[in-house]
Design a protein around this motif. Sequence first.
Motif, PDB file in Angstrom:
ATOM      1  N   MET A 150       0.843  -1.165   0.000  1.00  0.00           N
ATOM      2  CA  MET A 150       0.000   0.000   0.000  1.00  0.00           C
ATOM      3  C   MET A 150       0.890   1.229   0.000  1.00  0.00           C
ATOM      4  O   MET A 150       1.905   1.260   0.680  1.00  0.00           O
ATOM      5  CB  MET A 150      -0.895  -0.006   1.240  1.00  0.00           C
ATOM      6  CG  MET A 150      -1.848   1.154   1.290  1.00  0.00           C
ATOM      7  SD  MET A 150      -3.055   0.916   2.583  1.00  0.00           S
ATOM      8  CE  MET A 150      -2.776   2.384   3.518  1.00  0.00           C
ATOM      9  N   HIS A 151       0.487   2.229  -0.737  1.00  0.00           N
ATOM     10  CA  HIS A 151       1.231   3.483  -0.793  1.00  0.00           C
ATOM     11  C   HIS A 151       0.428   4.562  -0.069  1.00  0.00           C
ATOM     12  O   HIS A 151      -0.702   4.852  -0.447  1.00  0.00           O
ATOM     13  CB  HIS A 151       1.462   3.893  -2.241  1.00  0.00           C
ATOM     14  CG  HIS A 151       2.066   5.250  -2.384  1.00  0.00           C
ATOM     15  ND1 HIS A 151       3.382   5.498  -2.066  1.00  0.00           N
ATOM     16  CD2 HIS A 151       1.535   6.430  -2.765  1.00  0.00           C
ATOM     17  CE1 HIS A 151       3.627   6.779  -2.268  1.00  0.00           C
ATOM     18  NE2 HIS A 151       2.526   7.361  -2.697  1.00  0.00           N
ATOM     19  N   VAL A 152       1.001   5.106   0.978  1.00  0.00           N
ATOM     20  CA  VAL A 152       0.358   6.201   1.706  1.00  0.00           C
ATOM     21  C   VAL A 152       0.760   7.487   0.998  1.00  0.00           C
ATOM     22  O   VAL A 152       1.945   7.797   0.873  1.00  0.00           O
ATOM     23  CB  VAL A 152       0.793   6.229   3.187  1.00  0.00           C
ATOM     24  CG1 VAL A 152       0.168   7.403   3.907  1.00  0.00           C
ATOM     25  CG2 VAL A 152       0.425   4.908   3.861  1.00  0.00           C
ATOM     26  N   ILE A 153      -0.219   8.223   0.527  1.00  0.00           N
ATOM     27  CA  ILE A 153       0.054   9.413  -0.275  1.00  0.00           C
ATOM     28  C   ILE A 153       0.761  10.490   0.532  1.00  0.00           C
ATOM     29  O   ILE A 153       1.709  11.107   0.065  1.00  0.00           O
ATOM     30  CB  ILE A 153      -1.250   9.958  -0.896  1.00  0.00           C
ATOM     31  CG1 ILE A 153      -1.775   8.953  -1.909  1.00  0.00           C
ATOM     32  CG2 ILE A 153      -1.004  11.306  -1.565  1.00  0.00           C
ATOM     33  CD1 ILE A 153      -3.128   9.292  -2.467  1.00  0.00           C
ATOM     34  N   SER A 154       0.319  10.720   1.760  1.00  0.00           N
ATOM     35  CA  SER A 154       0.931  11.796   2.539  1.00  0.00           C
ATOM     36  C   SER A 154       1.126  11.393   3.993  1.00  0.00           C
ATOM     37  O   SER A 154       0.166  11.335   4.758  1.00  0.00           O
ATOM     38  CB  SER A 154       0.065  13.064   2.475  1.00  0.00           C
ATOM     39  OG  SER A 154       0.617  14.067   3.290  1.00  0.00           O
ATOM     40  N   ARG A 155       2.351  11.116   4.355  1.00  0.00           N
ATOM     41  CA  ARG A 155       2.653  10.835   5.766  1.00  0.00           C
ATOM     42  C   ARG A 155       2.628  12.133   6.574  1.00  0.00           C
ATOM     43  O   ARG A 155       2.449  12.121   7.786  1.00  0.00           O
ATOM     44  CB  ARG A 155       4.014  10.154   5.895  1.00  0.00           C
ATOM     45  CG  ARG A 155       4.235   9.650   7.300  1.00  0.00           C
ATOM     46  CD  ARG A 155       5.442   8.780   7.420  1.00  0.00           C
ATOM     47  NE  ARG A 155       5.506   8.214   8.760  1.00  0.00           N
ATOM     48  CZ  ARG A 155       6.528   7.592   9.222  1.00  0.00           C
ATOM     49  NH1 ARG A 155       7.595   7.416   8.486  1.00  0.00           N
ATOM     50  NH2 ARG A 155       6.528   7.108  10.439  1.00  0.00           N
ATOM     51  N   THR A 190       1.170  -0.825   7.049  1.00  0.00           N
ATOM     52  CA  THR A 190       0.463  -0.682   5.778  1.00  0.00           C
ATOM     53  C   THR A 190       1.388  -0.343   4.612  1.00  0.00           C
ATOM     54  O   THR A 190       1.074  -0.675   3.471  1.00  0.00           O
ATOM     55  CB  THR A 190      -0.645   0.377   5.862  1.00  0.00           C
ATOM     56  OG1 THR A 190      -0.094   1.627   6.282  1.00  0.00           O
ATOM     57  CG2 THR A 190      -1.735  -0.049   6.823  1.00  0.00           C
ATOM     58  N   SER A 191       2.497   0.291   4.887  1.00  0.00           N
ATOM     59  CA  SER A 191       3.398   0.636   3.789  1.00  0.00           C
ATOM     60  C   SER A 191       4.143  -0.585   3.249  1.00  0.00           C
ATOM     61  O   SER A 191       4.758  -0.508   2.184  1.00  0.00           O
ATOM     62  CB  SER A 191       4.395   1.717   4.216  1.00  0.00           C
ATOM     63  OG  SER A 191       5.225   1.268   5.254  1.00  0.00           O
ATOM     64  N   LYS A 192       4.052  -1.717   3.948  1.00  0.00           N
ATOM     65  CA  LYS A 192       4.746  -2.936   3.524  1.00  0.00           C
ATOM     66  C   LYS A 192       3.828  -3.950   2.841  1.00  0.00           C
ATOM     67  O   LYS A 192       4.303  -4.972   2.370  1.00  0.00           O
ATOM     68  CB  LYS A 192       5.385  -3.619   4.733  1.00  0.00           C
ATOM     69  CG  LYS A 192       6.471  -2.816   5.389  1.00  0.00           C
ATOM     70  CD  LYS A 192       6.969  -3.527   6.626  1.00  0.00           C
ATOM     71  CE  LYS A 192       7.977  -2.679   7.370  1.00  0.00           C
ATOM     72  NZ  LYS A 192       8.367  -3.290   8.653  1.00  0.00           N
ATOM     73  N   VAL A 193       2.527  -3.685   2.796  1.00  0.00           N
ATOM     74  CA  VAL A 193       1.584  -4.685   2.283  1.00  0.00           C
ATOM     75  C   VAL A 193       0.964  -4.251   0.966  1.00  0.00           C
ATOM     76  O   VAL A 193       1.038  -3.088   0.574  1.00  0.00           O
ATOM     77  CB  VAL A 193       0.466  -4.972   3.312  1.00  0.00           C
ATOM     78  CG1 VAL A 193       1.025  -5.575   4.576  1.00  0.00           C
ATOM     79  CG2 VAL A 193      -0.329  -3.715   3.609  1.00  0.00           C
ATOM     80  N   GLN A 250      -8.453  -7.284   7.056  1.00  0.00           N
ATOM     81  CA  GLN A 250      -8.942  -7.755   8.353  1.00  0.00           C
ATOM     82  C   GLN A 250      -8.097  -8.882   8.937  1.00  0.00           C
ATOM     83  O   GLN A 250      -8.157  -9.123  10.137  1.00  0.00           O
ATOM     84  CB  GLN A 250     -10.401  -8.173   8.245  1.00  0.00           C
ATOM     85  CG  GLN A 250     -11.305  -6.975   8.047  1.00  0.00           C
ATOM     86  CD  GLN A 250     -12.747  -7.346   7.807  1.00  0.00           C
ATOM     87  OE1 GLN A 250     -13.039  -8.398   7.221  1.00  0.00           O
ATOM     88  NE2 GLN A 250     -13.648  -6.488   8.258  1.00  0.00           N
ATOM     89  N   ALA A 251      -7.308  -9.530   8.128  1.00  0.00           N
ATOM     90  CA  ALA A 251      -6.381 -10.537   8.662  1.00  0.00           C
ATOM     91  C   ALA A 251      -5.334  -9.863   9.543  1.00  0.00           C
ATOM     92  O   ALA A 251      -4.833 -10.461  10.494  1.00  0.00           O
ATOM     93  CB  ALA A 251      -5.719 -11.307   7.522  1.00  0.00           C
ATOM     94  N   VAL A 252      -5.015  -8.617   9.227  1.00  0.00           N
ATOM     95  CA  VAL A 252      -4.040  -7.855  10.005  1.00  0.00           C
ATOM     96  C   VAL A 252      -4.741  -6.935  11.001  1.00  0.00           C
ATOM     97  O   VAL A 252      -4.307  -6.794  12.142  1.00  0.00           O
ATOM     98  CB  VAL A 252      -3.125  -7.027   9.063  1.00  0.00           C
ATOM     99  CG1 VAL A 252      -2.130  -6.204   9.858  1.00  0.00           C
ATOM    100  CG2 VAL A 252      -2.412  -7.934   8.079  1.00  0.00           C
ATOM    101  N   TYR A 253      -5.815  -6.311  10.559  1.00  0.00           N
ATOM    102  CA  TYR A 253      -6.598  -5.382  11.390  1.00  0.00           C
ATOM    103  C   TYR A 253      -8.040  -5.883  11.459  1.00  0.00           C
ATOM    104  O   TYR A 253      -8.895  -5.450  10.681  1.00  0.00           O
ATOM    105  CB  TYR A 253      -6.567  -3.968  10.802  1.00  0.00           C
ATOM    106  CG  TYR A 253      -5.218  -3.325  10.871  1.00  0.00           C
ATOM    107  CD1 TYR A 253      -4.755  -2.766  12.062  1.00  0.00           C
ATOM    108  CD2 TYR A 253      -4.390  -3.271   9.757  1.00  0.00           C
ATOM    109  CE1 TYR A 253      -3.507  -2.183  12.134  1.00  0.00           C
ATOM    110  CE2 TYR A 253      -3.139  -2.685   9.823  1.00  0.00           C
ATOM    111  CZ  TYR A 253      -2.708  -2.143  11.014  1.00  0.00           C
ATOM    112  OH  TYR A 253      -1.468  -1.563  11.076  1.00  0.00           O
TER     113      TYR A 253
END
Length: 78
Positions: free
Chosen positions: A1-6, A30-33, A42-45
């Motif tokens: 997943m790419h977070v647009i703005s940290r 999330t930045s690694k998946v 939901q498997a993670v959260y």
Amino acid sequence: MHVISRKKLREYCQKHTDSCEALDDWYKTTSKVNWANLAEVQAVYPQAEAVGNFTVFNIKGNKYRLIANFFTTSFCSK
């Protein structure tokens, strides 16, 4: 997943310092998946839920909520 703005996460942490550790953990995870669907999220959260076109994450035991929009790209080969 790419977070647009940290940057927005950091700005939020400055105003709500008790959320920083949880938001940092969320960002690092999330930045690694590369999730393809809600079941994988939901498997993670397990508490993450779909609301319309968005996914809502409970942060710090549901004290805060992070609303995300996932865009997926599918490729067809002939």
